[in-house]
Design a protein around this motif. Structure first.
Motif, PDB file in Angstrom:
ATOM      1  N   GLY A   1       0.820  -1.202   0.000  1.00 44.16           N
ATOM      2  CA  GLY A   1       0.000   0.000   0.000  1.00 44.16           C
ATOM      3  C   GLY A   1       0.857   1.255   0.000  1.00 44.16           C
ATOM      4  O   GLY A   1       0.489   2.280  -0.569  1.00 44.16           O
ATOM      5  N   ARG A   2       2.023   1.167   0.643  1.00 44.58           N
ATOM      6  CA  ARG A   2       2.847   2.358   0.752  1.00 44.58           C
ATOM      7  C   ARG A   2       3.651   2.642  -0.518  1.00 44.58           C
ATOM      8  O   ARG A   2       3.866   3.788  -0.873  1.00 44.58           O
ATOM      9  N   VAL A   3       4.125   1.579  -1.173  1.00 46.30           N
ATOM     10  CA  VAL A   3       5.033   1.828  -2.290  1.00 46.30           C
ATOM     11  C   VAL A   3       4.343   1.895  -3.642  1.00 46.30           C
ATOM     12  O   VAL A   3       4.988   2.173  -4.648  1.00 46.30           O
TER      13      VAL A   3
ATOM     14  N   PHE B   1       7.889   0.711  -8.303  1.00 49.27           N
ATOM     15  CA  PHE B   1       8.281   1.402  -9.536  1.00 49.27           C
ATOM     16  C   PHE B   1       7.040   1.684 -10.370  1.00 49.27           C
ATOM     17  O   PHE B   1       6.166   0.833 -10.485  1.00 49.27           O
ATOM     18  N   SER B   2       6.992   2.872 -10.982  1.00 47.55           N
ATOM     19  CA  SER B   2       5.959   3.096 -11.987  1.00 47.55           C
ATOM     20  C   SER B   2       6.451   2.411 -13.266  1.00 47.55           C
ATOM     21  O   SER B   2       7.629   2.071 -13.367  1.00 47.55           O
ATOM     22  N   PRO B   3       5.563   2.204 -14.269  1.00 49.57           N
ATOM     23  CA  PRO B   3       5.970   1.409 -15.431  1.00 49.57           C
ATOM     24  C   PRO B   3       7.243   1.915 -16.123  1.00 49.57           C
ATOM     25  O   PRO B   3       7.964   1.125 -16.732  1.00 49.57           O
ATOM     26  N   ASP B   4       7.568   3.224 -16.026  1.00 53.11           N
ATOM     27  CA  ASP B   4       8.775   3.710 -16.701  1.00 53.11           C
ATOM     28  C   ASP B   4      10.035   3.593 -15.840  1.00 53.11           C
ATOM     29  O   ASP B   4      11.110   4.027 -16.246  1.00 53.11           O
ATOM     30  N   GLY B   5       9.901   3.027 -14.638  1.00 53.04           N
ATOM     31  CA  GLY B   5      11.078   2.799 -13.813  1.00 53.04           C
ATOM     32  C   GLY B   5      11.305   3.846 -12.741  1.00 53.04           C
ATOM     33  O   GLY B   5      12.294   3.785 -12.022  1.00 53.04           O
ATOM     34  N   THR B   6      10.416   4.847 -12.647  1.00 48.92           N
ATOM     35  CA  THR B   6      10.555   5.847 -11.592  1.00 48.92           C
ATOM     36  C   THR B   6      10.183   5.224 -10.241  1.00 48.92           C
ATOM     37  O   THR B   6       9.208   4.494 -10.140  1.00 48.92           O
ATOM     38  N   ILE B   7      10.987   5.535  -9.239  1.00 44.51           N
ATOM     39  CA  ILE B   7      10.700   4.989  -7.906  1.00 44.51           C
ATOM     40  C   ILE B   7       9.516   5.738  -7.312  1.00 44.51           C
ATOM     41  O   ILE B   7       9.523   6.975  -7.241  1.00 44.51           O
ATOM     42  N   ILE B   8       8.498   5.005  -6.906  1.00 45.73           N
ATOM     43  CA  ILE B   8       7.347   5.653  -6.291  1.00 45.73           C
ATOM     44  C   ILE B   8       7.614   5.852  -4.806  1.00 45.73           C
ATOM     45  O   ILE B   8       7.493   6.939  -4.269  1.00 45.73           O
ATOM     46  N   ASN B   9       7.997   4.771  -4.139  1.00 44.61           N
ATOM     47  CA  ASN B   9       8.314   4.874  -2.718  1.00 44.61           C
ATOM     48  C   ASN B   9       9.016   3.594  -2.285  1.00 44.61           C
ATOM     49  O   ASN B   9       9.072   2.623  -3.034  1.00 44.61           O
ATOM     50  N   THR B  10       9.558   3.612  -1.071  1.00 47.63           N
ATOM     51  CA  THR B  10      10.218   2.416  -0.555  1.00 47.63           C
ATOM     52  C   THR B  10       9.676   2.113   0.837  1.00 47.63           C
ATOM     53  O   THR B  10       9.125   2.993   1.499  1.00 47.63           O
ATOM     54  N   ALA B  11       9.803   0.880   1.255  1.00 40.85           N
ATOM     55  CA  ALA B  11       9.400   0.489   2.608  1.00 40.85           C
ATOM     56  C   ALA B  11      10.323  -0.619   3.086  1.00 40.85           C
ATOM     57  O   ALA B  11      10.685  -1.502   2.321  1.00 40.85           O
TER      58      ALA B  11
ATOM     59  N   ASP C   1      12.830   9.201   1.942  1.00 40.94           N
ATOM     60  CA  ASP C   1      12.044  10.130   1.121  1.00 40.94           C
ATOM     61  C   ASP C   1      12.810  10.618  -0.103  1.00 40.94           C
ATOM     62  O   ASP C   1      12.206  10.976  -1.111  1.00 40.94           O
ATOM     63  N   GLN C   2      14.155  10.624  -0.011  1.00 40.71           N
ATOM     64  CA  GLN C   2      14.905  11.170  -1.142  1.00 40.71           C
ATOM     65  C   GLN C   2      14.847  10.271  -2.378  1.00 40.71           C
ATOM     66  O   GLN C   2      15.223  10.690  -3.463  1.00 40.71           O
ATOM     67  N   PHE C   3      14.357   9.045  -2.212  1.00 39.46           N
ATOM     68  CA  PHE C   3      14.214   8.161  -3.377  1.00 39.46           C
ATOM     69  C   PHE C   3      12.909   8.423  -4.124  1.00 39.46           C
ATOM     70  O   PHE C   3      12.771   8.087  -5.287  1.00 39.46           O
ATOM     71  N   LYS C   4      11.947   9.014  -3.400  1.00 38.04           N
ATOM     72  CA  LYS C   4      10.614   9.219  -3.963  1.00 38.04           C
ATOM     73  C   LYS C   4      10.652  10.014  -5.250  1.00 38.04           C
ATOM     74  O   LYS C   4      11.227  11.103  -5.308  1.00 38.04           O
ATOM     75  N   GLY C   5      10.000   9.484  -6.281  1.00 35.51           N
ATOM     76  CA  GLY C   5       9.844  10.222  -7.531  1.00 35.51           C
ATOM     77  C   GLY C   5      11.106  10.344  -8.355  1.00 35.51           C
ATOM     78  O   GLY C   5      11.126  11.071  -9.334  1.00 35.51           O
ATOM     79  N   GLU C   6      12.171   9.671  -7.965  1.00 37.57           N
ATOM     80  CA  GLU C   6      13.407   9.754  -8.736  1.00 37.57           C
ATOM     81  C   GLU C   6      13.470   8.599  -9.727  1.00 37.57           C
ATOM     82  O   GLU C   6      13.087   7.475  -9.406  1.00 37.57           O
ATOM     83  N   ASN C   7      13.979   8.876 -10.901  1.00 35.69           N
ATOM     84  CA  ASN C   7      14.206   7.794 -11.850  1.00 35.69           C
ATOM     85  C   ASN C   7      15.688   7.453 -11.854  1.00 35.69           C
ATOM     86  O   ASN C   7      16.511   8.308 -12.168  1.00 35.69           O
ATOM     87  N   PRO C   8      16.032   6.230 -11.479  1.00 36.47           N
ATOM     88  CA  PRO C   8      17.448   5.866 -11.362  1.00 36.47           C
ATOM     89  C   PRO C   8      18.229   6.068 -12.668  1.00 36.47           C
ATOM     90  O   PRO C   8      19.460   6.063 -12.640  1.00 36.47           O
ATOM     91  N   ALA C   9      17.534   6.277 -13.804  1.00 38.16           N
ATOM     92  CA  ALA C   9      18.245   6.545 -15.055  1.00 38.16           C
ATOM     93  C   ALA C   9      19.084   7.820 -14.914  1.00 38.16           C
ATOM     94  O   ALA C   9      20.172   7.930 -15.469  1.00 38.16           O
ATOM     95  N   ASP C  10      18.561   8.829 -14.177  1.00 39.47           N
ATOM     96  CA  ASP C  10      19.337  10.049 -13.975  1.00 39.47           C
ATOM     97  C   ASP C  10      19.462  10.390 -12.492  1.00 39.47           C
ATOM     98  O   ASP C  10      19.487  11.541 -12.089  1.00 39.47           O
TER      99      ASP C  10
END
Lengths: 193, 197
Positions: B50-52, B110-120, B143-152
């Motif tokens: 539910g969180r991620v 992960f959202s379908p394009d690989g962006t991190i939504i959240n972690t738990a 929180d610093q991972f939220k919304g980041e795409n590891p591609a950049d």
């Protein structure tokens, strides 16, 4: 020895951690916070009381030469029960104590009380002894946990009281030895008077 | 009371009875606690999912798919989430062996394009007061991972040239956390590239 003495000796006079120095592995390992110490202490108390009860009940039907393996089976059973029950009903605490719950089996305090007290004394006395020793152990672990938590992470029972970084060394392993040494010294000072 | 003599028969019989009684007692306790334990594990998993993940209707398949990771031995578990028929993201149960106290498990969405939504964090043995700050409740490190795409977004701590600010005095735990997220990301991207359904 009167009943009160049997019960109370575990707290100060024969405190398993501060005086007998038994069961130091979990003592040093889990006391990174007060709540961990308390949880571990209470789990050990349960195992101690239950194993003391059973050992005291069966002492006359166990042949002398196989008493140690029998005691170990009895203790290990109760430890597994505690492990399963904690996993089911207090999962947060269980995940923190993790490895140390199964290790209660080899806590020489439990074995020591079964061999030294419960196998020679009546049921009532054995219960009191287990309860006293166990609570003394829990008391010592909570105290050490509290000291380490206060100094190391500036909180007590998980409640933060200052916004700063504590003295890291007290949360790590060396802090356990330092904290325990000072507490033992303090206990000696109190009891010698 | 006189002790029973240590004859062979007595000893064998006693040990047999003691172990039999112990076995019986353990079987009983195991059976009664089995259900609550599974319940607890399920709740932990559902809370993490539910969180991620963004809002979703179903996880298909509900028990997840085991996927061999890019690096490491044990499989990761993928939980693809759908809203209606639309895939909204995938939660990946991942692990690292670089923790301060051994392996720990986290869940990354992960959202379908690989962006991190959240972690738990699912399960860990990191030092209380230090490494355990990677839990969402204890600090804003995750929180610093939220919304980041590891591609950049460099999935390593700043000390190692990445974009993640390590937890004070818990660089090892922070590195391990990055390692787990990185393992999840690489495996996720590789799977999408290979045979997206």
């Amino acid at each position: 020895m009167n009943k009160w003495k049997i019960f109370s000796k575990g707290f100060i006079k024969e405190n398993p951690v501060f005086v007998l120095l038994l069961g130091l592995c979990p003592t040093l390992g889990v006391t990174t916070s007060a709540i961990n110490g308390l949880g571990m202490g209470l789990a050990t108390t349960f195992v101690l009381v239950m194993s003391n009860i059973v050992v005291s009940l069966v002492k006359s039907v166990i042949p002398n030469k196989v008493r140690i393996p029998s005691f170990i089976v009895i203790i290990a059973s109760f430890v597994t029960i505690v492990d399963l029950v904690m996993k089911a009903y207090v999962p947060a605490l269980h995940s923190q104590l993790g490895l140390f719950i199964p290790l209660i089996v080899v806590n020489c305090l439990v074995m020591g009380r079964a061999e030294a007290f419960a196998s020679k004394n009546s049921l009532g006395d054995s219960i009191l002894d287990g309860l006293g020793m166990g609570l003394g152990f829990a008391f010592a672990l909570t105290l050490l946990g509290a000291v380490r938590e206060i100094l190391g992470s500036l909180s007590i029972f998980g409640i933060q009281f200052a916004e700063a970084d504590g003295m890291l060394v007290f949360v790590l392993a060396p802090g356990a030895f330092l904290g325990l040494a000072y507490l033992i010294a303090l206990m000696r000072k109190i009891t010698d008077k | 009371m006189a002790k029973k003599e240590s004859t062979l028969l007595n000893m064998v019989l006693t040990l047999f009875l003691v172990t039999a009684a112990a076995g019986l007692a353990l079987a009983l306790v195991y059976n009664t606690t089995l259900e609550p334990i599974q319940q607890v594990e399920k709740e932990v998993l559902e809370t993490a999912l539910g969180r991620v993940l963004p809002e979703f209707d179903k996880i298909e398949p509900p028990s997840g798919i085991e996927v061999a990771p890019e690096n490491g031995k044990d499989p990761l578990v993928f939980y693809p989430a759908y809203k209606g028929e639309e895939p909204v993201g995938t939660a990946v149960k991942t692990y690292t062996d670089q923790g301060f106290s051994g392996r720990f498990w986290i869940m990354v969405g992960f959202s379908p394009d690989g962006t991190i939504i959240n972690t738990a964090v699912l399960e860990h043995k990191e030092t209380p007061g230090l490494g355990d700050k990677m839990e969402t409740e204890k600090s804003d490190f995750p929180d610093q991972f939220k919304g980041e795409n590891p591609a950049d977004f460099g999935l390593s701590v700043t000390k190692d040239g990445g974009d993640v600010d390590a937890i004070t005095a818990a660089t090892i735990s922070s590195r391990a956390f990055c390692d787990a997220v990185d393992r999840a990301y690489k495996t996720f991207m590789n799977k999408n590239k290979g045979g997206a359904k």
